[in-house]
Design an enzyme around this catalytic site. Structure first.
Site, mmCIF file in Angstrom:
data_model
loop_
_atom_site.group_PDB
_atom_site.id
_atom_site.type_symbol
_atom_site.label_atom_id
_atom_site.label_comp_id
_atom_site.label_asym_id
_atom_site.label_seq_id
_atom_site.Cartn_x
_atom_site.Cartn_y
_atom_site.Cartn_z
ATOM 1 N N ARG A 163 31.046 37.437 44.674
ATOM 2 C CA ARG A 163 32.088 36.602 45.300
ATOM 3 C C ARG A 163 31.781 35.108 45.111
ATOM 4 O O ARG A 163 32.031 34.293 45.986
ATOM 5 C CB ARG A 163 32.266 36.909 46.788
ATOM 6 C CG ARG A 163 32.632 38.322 47.100
ATOM 7 C CD ARG A 163 34.008 38.720 46.547
ATOM 8 N NE ARG A 163 34.277 40.094 46.908
ATOM 9 C CZ ARG A 163 33.883 41.146 46.178
ATOM 10 N NH1 ARG A 163 33.259 40.956 45.022
ATOM 11 N NH2 ARG A 163 34.152 42.359 46.567
ATOM 12 N N SER A 237 38.627 40.837 53.425
ATOM 13 C CA SER A 237 37.273 40.749 53.993
ATOM 14 C C SER A 237 36.990 39.307 54.393
ATOM 15 O O SER A 237 37.047 38.415 53.544
ATOM 16 C CB SER A 237 36.231 41.175 52.956
ATOM 17 O OG SER A 237 36.529 42.460 52.500
ATOM 18 N N GLU A 333 33.451 34.742 53.555
ATOM 19 C CA GLU A 333 33.891 34.819 52.156
ATOM 20 C C GLU A 333 35.118 33.911 51.977
ATOM 21 O O GLU A 333 35.330 33.312 50.932
ATOM 22 C CB GLU A 333 34.268 36.279 51.834
ATOM 23 C CG GLU A 333 34.814 36.469 50.447
ATOM 24 C CD GLU A 333 35.358 37.881 50.219
ATOM 25 O OE1 GLU A 333 34.658 38.854 50.508
ATOM 26 O OE2 GLU A 333 36.508 37.969 49.746
HETATM 27 C C1 LIG Z 1 44.691 42.177 52.248
HETATM 28 C C2 LIG Z 1 43.713 41.458 51.358
HETATM 29 C C3 LIG Z 1 42.800 42.183 50.589
HETATM 30 C C4 LIG Z 1 41.883 41.537 49.769
HETATM 31 N N1 LIG Z 1 41.011 42.287 49.032
HETATM 32 C C5 LIG Z 1 40.111 41.689 48.210
HETATM 33 C C6 LIG Z 1 39.205 42.464 47.415
HETATM 34 O O1 LIG Z 1 39.229 43.690 47.423
HETATM 35 N N2 LIG Z 1 38.335 41.799 46.627
HETATM 36 C C7 LIG Z 1 38.295 40.440 46.548
HETATM 37 O O2 LIG Z 1 37.475 39.906 45.794
HETATM 38 N N3 LIG Z 1 39.146 39.674 47.289
HETATM 39 C C8 LIG Z 1 40.043 40.265 48.107
HETATM 40 N N4 LIG Z 1 40.903 39.496 48.867
HETATM 41 C C9 LIG Z 1 40.848 38.031 48.768
HETATM 42 C C10 LIG Z 1 41.907 37.440 47.803
HETATM 43 O O3 LIG Z 1 42.879 38.384 47.481
HETATM 44 C C11 LIG Z 1 41.257 36.922 46.508
HETATM 45 O O4 LIG Z 1 40.271 35.972 46.797
HETATM 46 C C12 LIG Z 1 42.295 36.279 45.568
HETATM 47 O O5 LIG Z 1 41.714 35.956 44.339
HETATM 48 C C13 LIG Z 1 42.934 35.041 46.186
HETATM 49 O O6 LIG Z 1 43.951 34.609 45.331
HETATM 50 P P1 LIG Z 1 44.982 33.522 45.801
HETATM 51 O O7 LIG Z 1 45.868 33.260 44.627
HETATM 52 O O8 LIG Z 1 45.647 33.933 47.027
HETATM 53 O O9 LIG Z 1 43.998 32.271 46.031
HETATM 54 P P2 LIG Z 1 44.056 31.129 47.160
HETATM 55 O O10 LIG Z 1 43.794 31.742 48.490
HETATM 56 O O11 LIG Z 1 45.268 30.313 47.015
HETATM 57 O O12 LIG Z 1 42.793 30.252 46.732
HETATM 58 C C14 LIG Z 1 41.487 30.733 46.890
HETATM 59 C C15 LIG Z 1 40.508 29.633 46.464
HETATM 60 O O13 LIG Z 1 40.606 29.394 45.080
HETATM 61 C C16 LIG Z 1 41.010 28.044 44.813
HETATM 62 N N5 LIG Z 1 41.987 28.140 43.704
HETATM 63 C C17 LIG Z 1 43.149 28.836 43.755
HETATM 64 N N6 LIG Z 1 43.769 28.756 42.567
HETATM 65 C C18 LIG Z 1 42.996 27.990 41.777
HETATM 66 C C19 LIG Z 1 43.105 27.513 40.426
HETATM 67 N N7 LIG Z 1 44.163 27.833 39.654
HETATM 68 N N8 LIG Z 1 42.116 26.721 39.939
HETATM 69 C C20 LIG Z 1 41.040 26.389 40.705
HETATM 70 N N9 LIG Z 1 40.894 26.791 41.983
HETATM 71 C C21 LIG Z 1 41.852 27.587 42.503
HETATM 72 C C22 LIG Z 1 41.604 27.536 46.104
HETATM 73 O O14 LIG Z 1 41.485 26.127 46.235
HETATM 74 C C23 LIG Z 1 40.781 28.285 47.138
HETATM 75 O O15 LIG Z 1 39.544 27.627 47.336
HETATM 76 C C24 LIG Z 1 41.849 40.126 49.700
HETATM 77 C C25 LIG Z 1 42.779 39.376 50.474
HETATM 78 C C26 LIG Z 1 43.703 40.033 51.283
HETATM 79 C C27 LIG Z 1 44.684 39.230 52.080
#
Ligand SMILES: Cc1cc2nc3c(=O)[nH]c(=O)nc-3n(C[C@H](O)[C@H](O)[C@H](O)COP(=O)(O)OP(=O)(O)OC[C@H]3O[C@@H](n4cnc5c(N)ncnc54)[C@H](O)[C@@H]3O)c2cc1C
Length: 338
Positions: A163, A237, A333
Site C-alpha cells: 500500500r 480498509s 491506509e
Molecule cells: C469499498 C472500498 C473498497 C476498497 N478496497 C480496496 C482494496 O481491496 N485494495 C486497495 O488497495 N484499496 C481499496 N480501497 C481503496 C481505494 O479504492 C483505492 O485506494 C483506489 O485506488 C482509490 O482511487 P481513487 O481514484 O478513488 O483515488 P482518490 O481517493 O481520489 O486518491 C487517493 C490518493 O491518490 C492521489 N491521487 C489520485 N489520483 C492521482 C493521480 N492521477 N496522480 C497522482 N496522485 C493521485 C490523491 O491525491 C490521494 O492522495 C477501497 C475503497 C473502498 C471505498
C-alpha cells in the site's frame, strides 16, 4: 475554475466539504495550462480522482481541487504472449479490469471491483486477493506539478511496497499521474488461494473457473463483505495491516494463541488489523454518525450527518485501544486531507 464546490459526491465517505476552487481535467494540455495560472501558483492543491481513499478532516478545503478525468484505453504493443495496454488516469478502475478480463487478458483480475480511477491505483499500489498493481504495472506517465514537465516512472522508480509508492512518500502531491501502461498476458495461471475465493467457487460448482468466472466471483465476494459506498460512506480498509517482529508475535501468542499472521519480508510477520480491532471490541460499534462496520472491523463507516472529524476521533480511539491491548501501533491506509 469553479468556486465553492461541495465535494460530497467526490469522496466515498460522503462528507460535505467545500472546495475553494475546483477544476476538472479532461486532457493533459488543460492541465499544463492550469499549472501556469496565478491561482494555481498561489494556492495549495489536492489531486482528486474518485475520492475512495481520502478523508477530509475539515469542512473546507482552502485551495484548488484538481479532479482528474482524462479518458482512453488502447493497446500500444502486442505479441504472441503479451499485450501492453495504456489506460488514461481518469478511467474507472473496475471498468478497466472488466474490459481487460472480457478481452481474455490476465494480470489484473484479482483487483476487480476496487473502486477508484486508474491514475490513483499506483499511488498506494492497490492490492487484493494475492495480487497487487505492481504485478502488471509497466510504467506510468506523470506531470510535475511545479514545472509542467512530463516524466515516465518505471516500476523501479515507483518504489512500490505494501500500500505504498513514491507518490505517497517523497513525491506526495508533486506529480499528477496522467496514464498507466500495463503488461498483461494472453495466457495466465489464476490465483485462487486467497481469502474465500476457493470456498465461493466450490459452493458455485466452479472448481476450475475461467478468467471471467474468477472476476465475477471476486465481485460477488466483495459485494457481500464490504458496504456499498452509495449507501454507507466508507473508504474500504481504513488501517494497514501492521508488520511486527517475530519475537513480538511469540510474546503475543502466549496470550492470544489464535492470533492470525502471515510471513512478510526480512523475517517479519504481518497481522490482520481487522482482527486486532475486532479483538479490542470495536466491531459493530457505532454512535449517531459514524462507526465500525459490523461485517468487517477494518472498515470505518459514516452513516450520514457526520463530519470527517468524527472519523478522526474514532480512528484515534481505535489506534489507542489496539496499542494498549497488543502493543501494536496501527497506521491509517486512507489519506488524511487537512
Ligand atoms: C469499498 C472500498 C473498497 C476498497 N478496497 C480496496 C482494496 O481491496 N485494495 C486497495 O488497495 N484499496 C481499496 N480501497 C481503496 C481505494 O479504492 C483505492 O485506494 C483506489 O485506488 C482509490 O482511487 P481513487 O481514484 O478513488 O483515488 P482518490 O481517493 O481520489 O486518491 C487517493 C490518493 O491518490 C492521489 N491521487 C489520485 N489520483 C492521482 C493521480 N492521477 N496522480 C497522482 N496522485 C493521485 C490523491 O491525491 C490521494 O492522495 C477501497 C475503497 C473502498 C471505498
Amino acid at each position: 475554475m469553479n468556486t465553492n464546490i461541495n465535494l460530497r459526491e467526490y469522496n466515498s465517505f460522503g462528507f460535505s466539504v467545500t472546495a475553494k476552487y475546483f477544476v476538472e481535467i479532461n486532457d493533459i494540455n488543460a492541465l499544463k495550462q492550469l499549472i501556469q495560472t496565478p491561482e494555481f501558483i498561489k494556492e495549495p492543491h489536492l489531486i482528486l480522482s474518485g475520492g475512495n481513499n481520502i478523508l477530509f478532516t475539515s469542512d473546507f478545503f482552502d485551495g484548488i481541487v484538481i479532479h482528474i478525468n482524462n479518458k482512453g484505453i488502447h493497446i500500444i504493443h502486442e505479441d504472441e504472449d503479451d499485450v501492453i495496454v495504456r489506460a488514461q488516469a481518469g478511467e474507472d478502475w473496475p471498468s478497466f479490469v472488466k474490459q481487460m478480463v472480457s478481452q481474455g487478458l490476465y494480470g489484473v483480475e484479482n483487483l476487480a471491483h476496487i473502486p477508484g480511477k486508474v491514475g490513483a491505483a499506483p499511488v498506494q499500489n492497490i492490492g487484493a486477493y494475492g495480487m497487487e498493481l505492481k504485478d502488471s504495472f509497466l510504467q506510468c506517465g506523470a506531470i510535475n506539478i511545479e514545472t509542467g514537465q512530463a516524466m515516465i516512472f518505471t516500476k523501479e522508480a515507483c518504489r512500490f511496497g505494501y500500500r505504498e509508492s513514491i507518490f505517497k512518500q517523497e513525491l506526495k502531491g508533486k506529480y499528477i499521474i496522467t496514464h498507466v501502461d500495463f503488461q498483461l498476458s494472453k495466457q495466465g495461471v489464476l490465483k485462487l488461494e486467497y481469502g474465500n475465493i476457493k470456498t465461493y467457487l466450490a459452493e458455485h460448482g466452479m472448481e476450475q473457473p475461467t478468467l471471467q468466472q474468477l472476476h465475477d466471483a471476486i465481485c460477488a465476494i466483495r459485494d457481500a463483505k464490504l458496504p456499498d459506498v452509495k449507501q454507507i460512506g466508507n473508504a474500504g480498509s481504513f488501517f494497514k495491516n501492521p508488520v511486527i517482529r517475530i519475537e513480538q508475535l511469540n510474546d503475543l501468542q502466549q496470550r492470544y494463541p489464535d492470533i492470525p499472521h502471515y510471513p512478510d519480508e526480512d523475517g517479519m510477520v504481518k497481522v490482520p488489523a481487522g482482527w486486532l480491532i475486532e479483538k479490542a471490541g470495536w466491531k459493530g460499534w457505532r454512535d449517531e454518525h459514524v462507526g465500525v462496520y459490523e461485517k468487517q472491523a477494518l472498515v470505518l463507516v459514516h452513516y450520514g450527518g457526520g463530519k470527517g472529524h468524527d472519523i478522526v476521533e474514532l480512528a484515534k480511539k481505535i489506534q489507542q485501544s489496539v496499542a494498549e491491548k497488543f502493543g501494536i501501533q496501527i497506521q491509517a491506509e486512507v489519506n488524511w486531507i487537512d
